[in-house]
Structure formats: C-alpha cells, structure tokens
Write a protein that holds these residues in place. Structure first.
Motif, PDB file in Angstrom:
ATOM      1  N   GLY A  15      -0.891  32.755  23.540  1.00 51.07           N
ATOM      2  CA  GLY A  15      -0.551  34.172  23.347  1.00 51.07           C
ATOM      3  C   GLY A  15      -1.215  34.691  22.269  1.00 51.07           C
ATOM      4  N   GLU A  16      -1.287  36.080  22.443  1.00 50.37           N
ATOM      5  CA  GLU A  16      -2.182  36.734  21.368  1.00 50.37           C
ATOM      6  C   GLU A  16      -1.447  36.946  20.099  1.00 50.37           C
ATOM      7  OE1 GLU A  16      -5.094  39.198  19.742  1.00 50.37           O
ATOM      8  OE2 GLU A  16      -5.261  38.204  21.415  1.00 50.37           O
ATOM      9  N   GLU A  17      -0.195  37.201  20.109  1.00 53.18           N
ATOM     10  CA  GLU A  17       0.719  37.120  18.909  1.00 53.18           C
ATOM     11  C   GLU A  17       0.521  35.942  18.196  1.00 53.18           C
ATOM     12  OE1 GLU A  17       2.574  39.043  15.763  1.00 53.18           O
ATOM     13  OE2 GLU A  17       1.493  40.031  17.452  1.00 53.18           O
ATOM     14  N   ALA A  18       0.822  34.953  19.008  1.00 54.00           N
ATOM     15  CA  ALA A  18       0.754  33.531  18.203  1.00 54.00           C
ATOM     16  C   ALA A  18      -0.765  33.138  17.581  1.00 54.00           C
ATOM     17  CB  ALA A  18       1.178  32.549  19.492  1.00 54.00           C
ATOM     18  N   TYR A  19      -1.574  33.650  18.398  1.00 56.36           N
ATOM     19  CA  TYR A  19      -3.075  33.421  18.043  1.00 56.36           C
ATOM     20  C   TYR A  19      -3.274  34.252  16.726  1.00 56.36           C
ATOM     21  CZ  TYR A  19      -7.974  33.885  17.559  1.00 56.36           C
ATOM     22  OH  TYR A  19      -9.294  33.780  17.105  1.00 56.36           O
ATOM     23  N   ARG A  20      -2.819  35.503  16.522  1.00 52.25           N
ATOM     24  CA  ARG A  20      -2.727  36.237  15.328  1.00 52.25           C
ATOM     25  C   ARG A  20      -2.103  35.609  14.079  1.00 52.25           C
ATOM     26  NH1 ARG A  20      -4.267  41.839  15.674  1.00 52.25           N
ATOM     27  NH2 ARG A  20      -4.938  42.477  17.700  1.00 52.25           N
ATOM     28  N   ARG A  21      -1.004  35.116  14.565  1.00 51.60           N
ATOM     29  CA  ARG A  21      -0.112  34.461  13.291  1.00 51.60           C
ATOM     30  C   ARG A  21      -0.639  33.043  12.917  1.00 51.60           C
ATOM     31  NH1 ARG A  21       6.172  32.310  13.997  1.00 51.60           N
ATOM     32  NH2 ARG A  21       6.672  32.307  11.900  1.00 51.60           N
ATOM     33  N   GLY A  22      -1.469  32.490  13.876  1.00 52.95           N
ATOM     34  CA  GLY A  22      -2.095  31.237  13.722  1.00 52.95           C
ATOM     35  C   GLY A  22      -3.335  31.402  12.637  1.00 52.95           C
ATOM     36  N   LEU A  23      -3.962  32.454  12.948  1.00 58.95           N
ATOM     37  CA  LEU A  23      -5.077  32.735  12.113  1.00 58.95           C
ATOM     38  C   LEU A  23      -4.695  33.127  10.666  1.00 58.95           C
ATOM     39  CD1 LEU A  23      -7.171  35.562  14.176  1.00 58.95           C
ATOM     40  CD2 LEU A  23      -7.869  33.155  13.569  1.00 58.95           C
ATOM     41  N   ARG A  27      11.078  21.439  13.473  1.00 62.65           N
ATOM     42  CA  ARG A  27      11.264  22.825  13.172  1.00 62.65           C
ATOM     43  C   ARG A  27      10.969  23.057  11.887  1.00 62.65           C
ATOM     44  NH1 ARG A  27      14.735  27.300  16.278  1.00 62.65           N
ATOM     45  NH2 ARG A  27      14.752  29.066  14.531  1.00 62.65           N
ATOM     46  N   VAL A  28      10.038  24.170  11.722  1.00 63.34           N
ATOM     47  CA  VAL A  28       9.716  24.251  10.022  1.00 63.34           C
ATOM     48  C   VAL A  28      10.015  25.974   9.944  1.00 63.34           C
ATOM     49  CG1 VAL A  28       7.991  24.513   8.440  1.00 63.34           C
ATOM     50  CG2 VAL A  28       8.342  22.617  10.092  1.00 63.34           C
ATOM     51  N   GLU A  29      10.685  26.415   8.884  1.00 60.62           N
ATOM     52  CA  GLU A  29      10.922  27.720   8.657  1.00 60.62           C
ATOM     53  C   GLU A  29      10.058  28.419   7.536  1.00 60.62           C
ATOM     54  OE1 GLU A  29      13.043  29.488  10.496  1.00 60.62           O
ATOM     55  OE2 GLU A  29      14.343  27.693  11.388  1.00 60.62           O
ATOM     56  N   GLY A  57       4.128  29.083  19.726  1.00 58.31           N
ATOM     57  CA  GLY A  57       4.242  29.852  21.277  1.00 58.31           C
ATOM     58  C   GLY A  57       5.046  30.941  21.212  1.00 58.31           C
ATOM     59  N   GLU A  58       5.701  31.344  22.264  1.00 55.44           N
ATOM     60  CA  GLU A  58       6.388  32.446  22.377  1.00 55.44           C
ATOM     61  C   GLU A  58       7.763  32.371  21.763  1.00 55.44           C
ATOM     62  OE1 GLU A  58       6.940  33.178  26.770  1.00 55.44           O
ATOM     63  OE2 GLU A  58       4.521  33.661  26.937  1.00 55.44           O
ATOM     64  N   GLU A  59       8.263  31.263  21.918  1.00 58.65           N
ATOM     65  CA  GLU A  59       9.709  30.938  21.098  1.00 58.65           C
ATOM     66  C   GLU A  59       9.542  31.096  19.814  1.00 58.65           C
ATOM     67  OE1 GLU A  59      13.358  27.857  20.931  1.00 58.65           O
ATOM     68  OE2 GLU A  59      11.589  27.270  22.387  1.00 58.65           O
ATOM     69  N   GLU A  60       8.544  30.281  19.046  1.00 54.73           N
ATOM     70  CA  GLU A  60       8.212  30.346  17.736  1.00 54.73           C
ATOM     71  C   GLU A  60       7.959  31.833  17.271  1.00 54.73           C
ATOM     72  OE1 GLU A  60       7.406  26.167  19.140  1.00 54.73           O
ATOM     73  OE2 GLU A  60       6.778  28.111  19.814  1.00 54.73           O
ATOM     74  N   VAL A  61       7.236  32.395  17.897  1.00 57.42           N
ATOM     75  CA  VAL A  61       6.955  33.989  17.342  1.00 57.42           C
ATOM     76  C   VAL A  61       8.096  34.867  17.498  1.00 57.42           C
ATOM     77  CG1 VAL A  61       5.683  36.078  17.944  1.00 57.42           C
ATOM     78  CG2 VAL A  61       4.235  34.023  18.214  1.00 57.42           C
ATOM     79  N   GLU A  62       8.952  34.441  18.650  1.00 57.53           N
ATOM     80  CA  GLU A  62      10.267  35.451  18.666  1.00 57.53           C
ATOM     81  C   GLU A  62      11.373  35.133  17.775  1.00 57.53           C
ATOM     82  OE1 GLU A  62      13.554  36.037  22.306  1.00 57.53           O
ATOM     83  OE2 GLU A  62      11.622  35.606  22.782  1.00 57.53           O
TER      84      GLU A  62
END
Length: 410
Positions: free
Chosen positions: A329-337, A399-401, A378-383
């Motif tokens: 997903g787009e939001e996950a990709y942005r966060r990944g960058l 899981r890493v916070e 993924g979606e769950e990680e972003v949410e």
C-alpha cells in the motif's frame, strides 16, 4: 551495432566485483597496519620511463607495452607495472629530501599486450607496496612478512620462494659464466631463449619450456657468485624470515622478469594457477632511483595480482547482511522510504522495492539481495504503528515498536 569489450579486457561485475573489493580491502588493511600510505599514480607515462627502468631487453618493453603518440608528439605508454611510476613520483616530488624513509602502496590497472588466459589479461590489476630509503635486510624480511600476512588473511595458500640475484659488483661475473654455459647448449634451448642468450641470459633461467628447464637445472647457480655484501645480506634475510616464522623455499633459478632488481627477489606461487603460478612477487632494487635521476637510494617492493588472487580465494557462503523493506500500500511505502533513509544514516545497509510487487515477489527480492532481515510494513503495521521484522536466516519474526527499537534489534 553490437559493442563488446576488447579482447583481453573484461568487465568485473557482481559477484566478482565483491571479491575484487574483498582482496583490495584486505590488502589495504594489512599494509596500513605496517605504516604504508597510499599513492595514486598516473595510468600513462612517457614510454622511456619504462624502457629505462624495466629494461630495453625485457619482454615487457620489447613485446608487451601499449605505446602510442599523443597529440603533442610525445611517445606515451600505458603503465605495464607500478614500481617505475612510484619511483618517478618519489624523485619528481623530492620525497627523498624530506623523509628518511618512505613507505607507499598503490592499487590500480596495468596494461600488457599478452595472449589472454586465466590470470593474465591485457588489462589487469595490481596492489603493490614500495619502501624507499632502507638498505637493511630486516626491511626485506618485514616486507615479505607483510605479503605473507595478506595472502594468509585472504585464505590463499601459496609457497614462498626466495633468491638473491646479486648486485652490479658480482652479477657480471655470473652473467659471463651463464652465457658461456648456455652457448655450449644453445641447440637445446627454445627459439625465444636463443634470442635471449646474449642480450638477457638471466631470463633463460625463468623459461617454462621443458627443454630449457632441463638445461638450466645444470647451469651455474647465481648464489655461488655473490659478493660478500650480497651473501651477508641474503643470509640475514633468511635469518629474519625464520625469526618471523615465515616459511620459505630457496630457488636459485628465481630471477624475476624486470632488469631493475638487485639482491633479494621473491615470489609466492600457487599450483592452482597452472602456468601463471605467481600471485605475488617482488624484491629489492637499490639502483633504480639513481638510474632515473634521483640520489642513490636503496629500495624494495612487491606487487600482488588482484585478478590472480581472486582465482585463489577459497569458496565461501555469501553472507547475508542488511535490511530489505517490504511494503503493502501507498502509506506503507511512504513509511518504508523514511525507514530506509533513517537506517542508511545510521550506517545500516538497507533497500526497498520501488516496484511494489506482491508480498511474495518482494520477499523473493529480499532473498535474492542476500538481506539478513525483511522489514515488513503492511496495513496492520501502519494502522498500529509497528514493524514486523523477519530474520531471513532463522525465519523468526517479531514485532518492533518504533525506529529506535528497530535500530537496537539490528
């Protein structure tokens, strides 16, 4: 139109380039521990520099140098070896006037027009060391120990062979004795050595032809003709090598192919390389600096064939390292960058798949890149504002916070 690399010149692409880097990094690590500093030398020089230093009668000058006229009408040569350039730089920059002794190293391409084969290309790479200003035999032993340590660190098994080829005082007498011996057996020599007999008879000792090897096995030994100074120097070198626990074999036929050598010469040879058995070689050249215009200065050095060292590297399993970020997903990709940028700033190797294929495709890409970890967003990680970190060696996922915890885990 199809373009290809010129015969004898090869691209070094991954994973071979990684082996190249490993050899160079290991070389630099070892020589820097011994006080060597890097000198960066030109790839081409005036041709007469090599004619003067390497020797007009050597195969390198007569058959193998790449020589051309530049637009200024000067005769230029691509460097066939590194020592002559290093000596020219030492003299031209007046290093001798401000340093009692100098230790340099260099890494770079060399060029010789030879028949291409494994371990011998027309463009090949060398890593070398030069020591200027020290005449004592302990310097010879120390330099050979440095060379031995490099090969040992790389896991390369090679036999050290040593000899002394004397100096200007004692070598002429040996040369006369050798020519006299060879003239009586000229018909047993190969055509090349018949040509060498008068102009460069010591090169006959190094010939690989079976007929010539049989002849030279009966030839006078150069060590029987050494003057007292050369004899004492050679004995001390051997004594110090034993002190430093460097095993060696004496080879009275070892002469090297360059005219500038005096006293100590050495080669590290491996049977795994076939005819091109030498992976590292060098020796002392006490007359060269004076011959090209500097003050009389003792010197010695060696060069390692990087291409040949790569051929001898032991097989090793490619190590996994770094992080490959997998997103959905787009939001996950942005966060990944942002994560990739953060990790790189902290010195952690990291990549992200900008194509954003399926989860399975991205995980395959992570495996192909030999990443140690896959960081899944993924979606769950972003949410829920966390990361899933999967160890690609063990398969364990946790899981890493937050970024700081991620950095700590890595």
């Amino acid at each position: 139109m199809e373009f290809k690399a010129i015969r004898g010149v090869e691209d070094i692409i991954p994973p071979e380039s990684e082996k190249f880097e490993r050899v160079v990094d290991t070389f630099k690590e070892i020589v820097k521990l011994s006080g060597f500093k890097e000198v960066i030398l030109p790839i081409f020089e005036e041709a007469k520099l090599f004619t003067r230093s390497v020797g007009e009668t050597t195969d390198i000058v007569q058959k193998e140098m790449y020589v051309f006229q530049d637009k200024g009408g000067r005769t230029i040569a691509l460097r066939p070896e590194g020592t002559a350039s290093a000596v020219r730089a030492y003299v031209e920059n007046g290093i001798y006037a401000r340093e009692p002794f100098t230790k340099w190293f260099y890494v770079g391409p060399m060029f010789r027009f030879e028949r291409p084969q494994a371990g011998r290309k027309r463009q090949f790479f060398q890593a070398g060391c030069e020591v200027f200003g020290i005449k004592e035999p302990g310097a010879d032993a120390e330099l050979i120990k440095v060379a031995s340590d490099i090969l040992k660190k790389l896991g390369i098994d090679a036999e050290l062979q040593i000899n002394s080829i004397g100096c200007k005082k004692c070598r002429p007498e040996y040369r006369r004795a050798l020519i006299s011996f060879l003239r009586e057996r000229v018909n047993e020599l190969c055509p090349t050595c018949r040509e060498r007999l008068e102009r460069n008879p010591l090169r006959v000792l190094d010939c690989k032809e079976e007929s010539c090897q049989e002849v030279v096995s009966r030839a006078p030994k150069i060590t029987d003709f050494l003057c007292q100074e050369c004899k004492e120097h050679y004995e001390r070198v051997k004594e110090y090598l034993k002190l430093l626990s460097v095993p060696f074999v004496e080879n009275p036929l070892l002469v090297r192919g360059l005219d500038y050598y005096t006293k100590t010469v050495f080669e590290f040879k491996s049977s795994k390389l076939g005819a091109q058995s030498t992976v590292l070689a060098g020796g002392r050249y006490d007359d060269l600096i004076e011959e090209i215009g500097g003050p009389r200065t003792p010197a010695l050095g060696f060069a390692m064939g990087i291409d040949r060292a790569i051929l001898l590297l032991p097989e090793s399993k490619e190590r996994r390292e770094g992080v490959f970020v997998v997103t959905r997903g787009e939001e996950a990709y942005r966060r990944g960058l942002k994560v990739v940028s953060f990790l790189r700033e902290k010195g952690v190797k990291s990549e992200i798949d900008h194509r954003r294929g399926s989860f399975k495709a991205q995980m395959k890409a992570a495996d192909r890149n030999r990443a140690r970890y896959a960081l899944i967003i993924g979606e769950e990680e972003v949410e829920n504002d966390f990361f899933s970190l999967r160890d690609l060696e063990t398969g364990k996922q946790e899981r890493v916070e937050g970024l700081e915890e991620l950095l700590g885990r890595l």
